[in-house]
Design a protein around this motif. Sequence first.
Motif: not given
Length: 215
Positions: A188-214
Amino acid sequence: MHCVVPAGGLSPDGPRWIHARPTFFLPVQVLRQVFRGKLVAGLRAAFREGRLSFPGALQALAPESAFRAWLRSLHHQPWVVYAKPPFGSPAHVLHYLARYTHRVAISNHRLVAVADDTVSFRWKDYRHGSQIRTLTLDVNEFLRRFLLHVLPKRFVRIRYFGLLAPRCRTADLATCRAALAAAPPPPVTAPSADATRTRSWPCPRCGAPMRISNG
């Protein structure tokens, strides 16, 4: 309710795997008798507790003597149960179950619009070629359907037993793999940052992965 049942088990002394017979699981002749017995017992209990109604043409079954005679007649009729192997492989079955055991009732990317008193979301119409459609519900009805998937207090979604019981599965699964000459599970390996961004929900306008901003 879904159950995963192994077609065999470890021998009493441990190191050997004993295969079950090919017809060990749910013999149809026995299954239809058990199903009939359970259903008739449930109807009998519901009648005794006054939970049944007999409108229209069923009014003739309202007297207790008539209802009991009808129940007895059910035991003289052949019952039919339907059992078939899965369409895909065991991996396909586990993937199907995982969608219900490790996900929420509805994911964020299916939500289309949320207004003051309605919620719109996408759903797949399997009856018409798996077409993606949009359904709009009153917010109270949406919450009612969503809460049907929330377990009552002290209930758990998954229960393990036998080889998968938490107290012994680490040792037993290793013994099973050795007895079946199966390959060990991948690490079992920890998911990479790129994989985490890929699994995030898509933007309803452009379809690109959305990013969480603190910020």
